[in-house]
Design a protein around this motif. Sequence first.
Motif, short mmCIF file in Angstrom:
data_model
loop_
_atom_site.label_atom_id
_atom_site.label_comp_id
_atom_site.label_asym_id
_atom_site.label_seq_id
_atom_site.Cartn_x
_atom_site.Cartn_y
_atom_site.Cartn_z
N VAL A 133 0.81 -1.22 -0.11
CA VAL A 133 -0.01 -0.12 -0.03
C VAL A 133 0.80 1.34 0.04
CG1 VAL A 133 -1.55 1.48 1.42
CG2 VAL A 133 -1.90 -1.09 1.11
N SER A 134 1.90 1.06 0.90
CA SER A 134 2.84 2.26 0.94
C SER A 134 3.34 2.58 -0.39
CB SER A 134 3.77 1.95 1.98
OG SER A 134 4.70 3.41 2.02
N GLU A 135 4.06 1.57 -1.11
CA GLU A 135 4.69 1.67 -2.27
C GLU A 135 3.66 1.95 -3.40
OE1 GLU A 135 7.79 -1.95 -2.00
OE2 GLU A 135 6.20 -2.18 -3.14
N LEU A 136 2.43 1.50 -3.47
CA LEU A 136 1.46 2.04 -4.42
C LEU A 136 1.10 3.66 -4.13
CD1 LEU A 136 -0.85 -1.16 -4.81
CD2 LEU A 136 0.95 -0.18 -6.60
N LEU A 137 0.91 3.87 -2.88
CA LEU A 137 0.72 5.42 -2.63
C LEU A 137 1.79 6.31 -3.28
CD1 LEU A 137 -0.69 7.57 -1.21
CD2 LEU A 137 0.44 6.83 1.13
N GLY A 138 3.00 5.73 -2.95
CA GLY A 138 4.24 6.69 -3.51
C GLY A 138 4.18 6.79 -5.04
N ILE A 139 3.71 5.61 -5.92
CA ILE A 139 3.53 5.63 -7.36
C ILE A 139 2.44 6.74 -7.65
CG2 ILE A 139 2.77 4.44 -9.26
CD1 ILE A 139 4.21 1.88 -7.96
N ALA A 140 1.39 6.75 -6.53
CA ALA A 140 0.20 7.42 -6.93
C ALA A 140 0.47 9.01 -6.58
CB ALA A 140 -1.06 7.00 -6.09
N GLY A 141 1.59 9.13 -6.04
CA GLY A 141 2.15 10.78 -5.84
C GLY A 141 1.87 10.98 -4.46
N GLY A 142 1.71 10.20 -3.40
CA GLY A 142 1.69 10.54 -2.28
C GLY A 142 2.58 10.13 -1.40
N ASP A 143 3.15 10.86 0.04
CA ASP A 143 4.12 10.43 0.69
C ASP A 143 3.63 9.88 1.80
OD1 ASP A 143 6.10 10.99 -1.21
OD2 ASP A 143 6.16 13.18 -0.38
N ASP A 144 3.84 8.60 2.19
CA ASP A 144 3.31 7.92 3.34
C ASP A 144 3.91 8.44 4.84
OD1 ASP A 144 2.36 6.13 5.32
OD2 ASP A 144 3.55 4.43 4.39
N VAL A 145 3.21 9.04 5.67
CA VAL A 145 3.66 9.69 6.86
C VAL A 145 4.26 8.70 7.78
CG1 VAL A 145 1.98 11.52 6.55
CG2 VAL A 145 1.33 9.97 8.12
N PHE A 146 4.03 7.62 7.72
CA PHE A 146 4.58 6.31 8.48
C PHE A 146 5.54 5.29 7.80
CE2 PHE A 146 1.45 7.98 11.41
CZ PHE A 146 2.05 8.20 12.60
N PRO A 147 6.47 5.86 6.91
CA PRO A 147 7.15 4.90 5.94
C PRO A 147 7.91 3.85 6.78
CG PRO A 147 8.48 6.97 6.12
CD PRO A 147 6.90 7.30 6.79
N GLU A 148 8.29 4.05 7.99
CA GLU A 148 9.05 3.36 9.01
C GLU A 148 8.45 1.99 9.26
OE1 GLU A 148 7.22 6.10 11.88
OE2 GLU A 148 7.83 6.27 9.85
N LEU A 149 6.89 2.25 9.28
CA LEU A 149 6.10 1.17 9.65
C LEU A 149 5.50 0.12 8.50
CD1 LEU A 149 3.84 2.80 12.37
CD2 LEU A 149 5.85 1.48 12.50
N ALA A 150 5.46 0.71 7.42
CA ALA A 150 5.33 0.19 6.09
C ALA A 150 5.89 -1.17 5.81
CB ALA A 150 5.50 0.87 4.80
N ALA A 151 7.07 -1.30 6.24
CA ALA A 151 8.33 -2.44 6.14
C ALA A 151 7.75 -3.57 6.99
CB ALA A 151 9.70 -2.11 6.27
N MET A 152 6.96 -3.18 8.13
CA MET A 152 6.63 -4.27 8.87
C MET A 152 5.36 -5.26 8.63
SD MET A 152 8.70 -3.83 11.56
CE MET A 152 9.62 -2.44 12.07
#
Length: 272
Positions: free
Chosen positions: A165-184
Amino acid sequence: MSLTPGPQRIVCLTEETTEWLYLLGQEHRIVGISGYTVRPRRAREEKPKVSAFLNAKIDRILALQPDSVFGFSDLQADIAAELIRAGVQVTVFNQRSVEEICSMLYQVAAVVGCTGEGLAWIDATRRQLDGIRAAVQALQAQGRRRPRVFFEEWDEPHISGIRWVSELLGIAGGDDVFPELAAMPLGKDRIIADGAEIVRRNPDIVIGSWCGKKFRAEKVAARTGWEAVNAVRNGQLFEIKSADILQPGPAALTDGVAQMHRIVIDWMQRHG
């Protein structure tokens, strides 16, 4: 006489493999599906529902005499173990990223003798993702900034978005405000214990996908202290159905990312 390659009686314990087999035109191989399946909708009418997510009707699955079962993640390990002990071939995928989703799609396509069709779909989808990236870059070149986005997978407690979800959000143009948690990989490791931390990170957009429960924007806006959050002040609270973004398969790579992109692009076009 030629034989049709691969398993002929497949049980899919999660939605993404069901949707993929339908897209490949191989739905005739499916003999059982998850009760949570909504994509494609006709699968619910055509196929027996034999499992939830954390549990399954083992006796009913065995009665279907499957020659292959597809599952997802460590959360279905107990189901897989019971079926394996009963002599059933089980493949459990554990895709957590966009690349791992594509790898899973390729493997399933190969198993059912549709390698060419699978690769063609994956390549076309990659091109669509590249087109989304290009649209975002064009707006950035005009001086438009990327919005900060909080993706909420669950509300009580707050759980942020998983890696794909975080990766697709990045592709879509947004920056995940909790990128450090996305890897969990586990939801329990993505819990945000202190909701005030979300307020401090001040997302421009909040996207909710509450694992099958209806997202309530008014409930989010009423949270203590959230009146100061940009997303609340500007009415940027949106829902994406969990079936469209939280199943790590075709839906997330197509409808899920497209919905995020529409939300983000609309914001970028209205903000410098």
